[in-house]
Design a protein around this motif. Structure first.
Motif, short mmCIF file in Angstrom:
data_model
loop_
_atom_site.label_atom_id
_atom_site.label_comp_id
_atom_site.label_asym_id
_atom_site.label_seq_id
_atom_site.Cartn_x
_atom_site.Cartn_y
_atom_site.Cartn_z
N ALA A 121 8.35 26.94 -11.11
CA ALA A 121 8.36 28.33 -10.75
C ALA A 121 8.00 28.61 -9.30
CB ALA A 121 7.56 28.94 -11.54
N GLY A 122 6.64 27.98 -8.87
CA GLY A 122 6.79 28.19 -7.32
C GLY A 122 7.72 27.54 -6.36
N ALA A 123 8.38 26.46 -6.71
CA ALA A 123 9.38 25.85 -5.82
C ALA A 123 10.58 26.61 -5.79
CB ALA A 123 9.69 24.58 -6.32
N ALA A 124 10.86 27.46 -7.04
CA ALA A 124 11.93 28.41 -6.88
C ALA A 124 11.62 29.80 -6.88
CB ALA A 124 12.71 28.11 -8.24
N GLY A 125 10.57 30.19 -6.59
CA GLY A 125 10.02 31.42 -6.27
C GLY A 125 10.36 32.31 -7.44
N ALA A 126 10.24 31.59 -8.48
CA ALA A 126 10.64 32.31 -9.86
C ALA A 126 9.33 32.96 -10.84
CB ALA A 126 11.34 31.59 -10.86
N ASN A 127 9.50 33.72 -11.72
CA ASN A 127 8.56 34.13 -12.63
C ASN A 127 8.13 33.22 -13.76
OD1 ASN A 127 7.78 35.21 -15.47
ND2 ASN A 127 7.13 36.69 -14.05
N VAL A 128 6.81 32.72 -13.91
CA VAL A 128 6.35 31.66 -14.60
C VAL A 128 6.86 31.71 -16.05
CG1 VAL A 128 4.37 30.25 -15.69
CG2 VAL A 128 4.35 31.18 -13.37
N VAL A 129 7.11 32.82 -16.60
CA VAL A 129 7.48 33.08 -18.29
C VAL A 129 9.09 32.66 -17.86
CG1 VAL A 129 8.25 34.58 -20.19
CG2 VAL A 129 5.79 34.46 -18.47
N GLY A 130 9.72 33.20 -17.08
CA GLY A 130 11.30 33.17 -16.95
C GLY A 130 11.38 31.85 -16.81
N GLU A 131 10.75 30.75 -15.86
CA GLU A 131 10.90 29.43 -15.78
C GLU A 131 10.91 28.65 -16.81
OE1 GLU A 131 11.97 26.15 -13.44
OE2 GLU A 131 12.09 28.44 -12.63
N LEU A 132 9.71 28.94 -17.69
CA LEU A 132 9.50 28.33 -18.89
C LEU A 132 10.67 28.23 -19.85
CD1 LEU A 132 7.79 26.41 -20.74
CD2 LEU A 132 6.78 28.72 -21.74
N TRP A 133 11.47 29.72 -19.84
CA TRP A 133 12.35 29.84 -20.67
C TRP A 133 13.64 29.15 -20.21
CZ3 TRP A 133 13.67 31.88 -25.12
CH2 TRP A 133 15.26 32.19 -25.53
N ASP A 134 13.71 29.10 -18.74
CA ASP A 134 15.11 28.22 -18.20
C ASP A 134 14.99 26.91 -18.74
OD1 ASP A 134 16.18 30.50 -17.49
OD2 ASP A 134 15.28 30.35 -15.35
N LEU A 135 13.45 26.31 -18.44
CA LEU A 135 13.43 24.85 -18.88
C LEU A 135 13.64 24.63 -20.14
CD1 LEU A 135 9.77 24.11 -16.99
CD2 LEU A 135 12.10 23.32 -16.26
N VAL A 136 13.30 25.30 -21.30
CA VAL A 136 13.59 25.04 -22.61
C VAL A 136 14.94 25.24 -23.00
CG1 VAL A 136 12.83 25.96 -24.91
CG2 VAL A 136 11.15 25.74 -23.29
N VAL A 137 15.56 26.17 -22.39
CA VAL A 137 17.20 26.55 -22.84
C VAL A 137 18.00 25.70 -21.97
CG1 VAL A 137 18.79 28.31 -22.89
CG2 VAL A 137 16.42 28.77 -23.41
N ASP A 138 17.90 25.32 -20.71
CA ASP A 138 18.81 24.91 -19.72
C ASP A 138 18.81 23.33 -19.50
OD1 ASP A 138 19.91 27.44 -19.71
OD2 ASP A 138 18.97 27.89 -17.86
N TYR A 139 17.62 23.02 -19.63
CA TYR A 139 17.41 21.29 -19.36
C TYR A 139 17.79 20.50 -20.73
CZ TYR A 139 14.95 21.67 -14.90
OH TYR A 139 14.85 22.41 -13.54
N PRO A 140 18.42 19.44 -20.38
CA PRO A 140 18.91 18.49 -21.45
C PRO A 140 17.65 18.24 -22.23
CG PRO A 140 19.92 17.87 -19.39
CD PRO A 140 18.94 18.88 -18.90
N GLY A 141 17.81 18.10 -23.54
CA GLY A 141 16.64 17.48 -24.31
C GLY A 141 15.49 18.57 -24.66
N MET A 142 15.45 19.60 -24.06
CA MET A 142 14.27 20.32 -23.87
C MET A 142 14.04 21.14 -25.13
SD MET A 142 12.16 19.89 -21.73
CE MET A 142 11.16 21.29 -21.87
N LEU A 143 15.15 21.43 -25.75
CA LEU A 143 14.94 22.09 -27.09
C LEU A 143 14.26 21.31 -28.11
CD1 LEU A 143 18.30 24.33 -27.38
CD2 LEU A 143 15.75 25.14 -27.31
#
Length: 464
Positions: A121-143
């Motif tokens: 989140a710090g590297a992307a300048g994003a919200n922590v909660v939003g970054e966690l959601w993106d990690l779970v939904v968009d990254y391969p195998g995270m679900l």
């Protein structure tokens, strides 16, 4: 009741476990953590740690994730029932380490999730909660990894002492099996997106090897070896004998029992195919010396599966896992022996008294029970006293206090003083203890206070 098993000549028990096995196993576990750390260093872990704060936090997240994964797989190996590991450490010690590595791995895993999310989140300048959601939904195998994490949370919560006290062992064990599924669901995430897993041929080789060894050990030793031994030996109930109020002895026969690698003092996990509930395994020690053509267990009615033992019929098939335990005489080389038993804990010690080659008059059994009616195997103990010079001391009555192994009538001295009076040669003896957890801990403390070195005190708890 019979003393045939005590009189029958027995072949030599299995060879003693080399003492260096324990050191080799512990060194291998620590080496694996060093290897993981070295792989992190080789993949720019230290450089990133010294960089900008998002890179530094992400690097720490990578390290905690690697250590969590390594400990999780070590945890699986600890309870995979690998015979050399089991024989080197004993199941009670492995259970304690399994618990420690499990909680440590879980906390490191939580740190990994938090640190990686904050760093990204710090590297992307994003919200922590939003970054966690993106990690779970968009990254391969995270679900899949998220589902695996939730299963591991379930296992950890039900492993807390407060939760375990409220759960039956069978329920806890069934829930605990979900840990294997949790580990399996985490694998795709690590191998698809984990740079520390795929960053170099060495990393890839290490992690695939560790996963393969862990999975192979579970399949081979939790499934394959028990299936093979049950097919080979085909144990069935021969007869059932009521020893006293709530106490039942079961004699079992089978094929090639002289080739079963078991020692006196060890236990099996038993399942009797007598109807519903057969899948629930229960740990029962052998109550007679093995390698005499029969196996014998003695069970106290404590509810659940143990209450069914008295109703077993001859011919009932038995399935076993094991043997397990280090409450054996494999390193006994002669000299005095002192055994302390409480209640049903006398059963493995009775088997040991039949197997150990102690000189006449050199063995003492101190047997504590609440009353005369609770004493078992009086005829066999009398035979051992006559034929092998075993000195049997009965201590009757309720516990003197919570932190004492003595009954109330014998509480005039300290625990150590009473033990020294009952067995004057205690400091030079091999000491074997078996009984409830609190009683065993008090007896162990008394033995140490009486001058027994820790390596001469042998005990085994059916921990879970």
């Amino acid at each position: 009741m019979t003393t045939t098993a005590l009189r029958a000549p027995a072949p030599a028990p299995p060879r003693a476990t080399p003492r260096w096995w324990a050191d080799a196993g512990a060194s291998t576990a620590w080496l694996s953590l060093l290897v993981v750390t070295a792989l992190w260093v080789g993949n720019r872990g230290v450089q990133d740690l010294a960089g900008a704060w998002p890179d530094s936090v992400s690097s720490l997240g990578r390290l905690t994730g690697l250590l969590a994964s390594d400990l999780l797989l070590l945890q699986v190996l600890l309870m995979a029932r690998v015979p050399p590991v089991e024989r080197a450490f004993g199941q009670d010690r492995l259970a304690r380490w399994h618990r420690w590595t499990g909680f440590t791995s879980f906390h490191l895993m939580l740190a990994h999730v938090v640190l990686i999310t904050v760093g990204y989140a710090g590297a992307a300048g994003a919200n922590v909660v939003g970054e966690l959601w993106d990690l779970v939904v968009d990254y391969p195998g995270m679900l899949l990894a998220t589902a695996g994490t939730l299963l591991l949370v379930l296992v950890v919560v039900t492993s807390l002492r407060a939760a375990r006290r409220r759960l039956r062992y069978e329920s806890w064990h069934l829930l605990h099996l979900y840990a294997y599924l949790g580990v399996g669901l985490a694998l795709p995430h690590q191998l698809w997106t984990g740079t520390d897993f795929t960053g170099s041929p060495w990393s890839t080789a290490y992690w695939w090897t560790l996963y393969a060894v862990s999975a192979g050990a579970v399949v081979l030793y939790r499934v394959g070896l028990p299936a093979w031994r049950n097919w080979r030996h085909r144990l069935v109930v021969d007869r059932v004998v009521a020893e006293g109020p709530g106490l039942t002895t079961v004699y079992l026969r089978g094929r090639d029992l002289d080739r079963l690698p078991v020692r006196a003092g060890q236990f099996f996990q038993w399942r009797f195919l007598d109807g519903p509930g057969w899948s629930r395994a229960h740990p029962y020690s052998l109550s007679a010396t093995p390698h005499t053509g029969v196996l014998r267990i003695t069970v106290k009615d404590l509810g659940d599966g143990s209450s069914r033992v008295g109703g077993l019929r001859p011919g009932t098939r038995a399935l076993v896992e094991g043997p397990y335990g280090r409450l054996t005489g494999e390193h006994y080389t002669g000299g005095p022996v002192v055994m302390l038993a409480c209640g049903i804990g006398v059963t493995p010690l009775l088997a040991l008294l039949g197997e150990l080659p102690y000189p006449p008059g050199q063995a003492t059994l101190v047997y504590r029970a609440r009353s005369e009616a609770d004493l078992a195997f009086r005829a066999e103990l009398d035979w051992l006293a006559r034929q092998r010079g075993v000195r049997v001391v009965y201590l009757l009555g309720p516990r003197a206090r919570e932190d004492s192994w003595l009954p109330a009538p014998a509480a005039g001295r300290t625990d150590a003083e009473a033990l020294h009076r009952l067995a004057p040669h205690i400091a030079a003896a091999e000491v074997y203890l078996c009984g409830p957890d609190a009683w065993t801990a008090a007896a162990r403390d008394a033995a140490r206070a009486a001058g027994v070195s820790p390596d001469r005190i042998h005990t085994e708890q059916f921990a879970w």
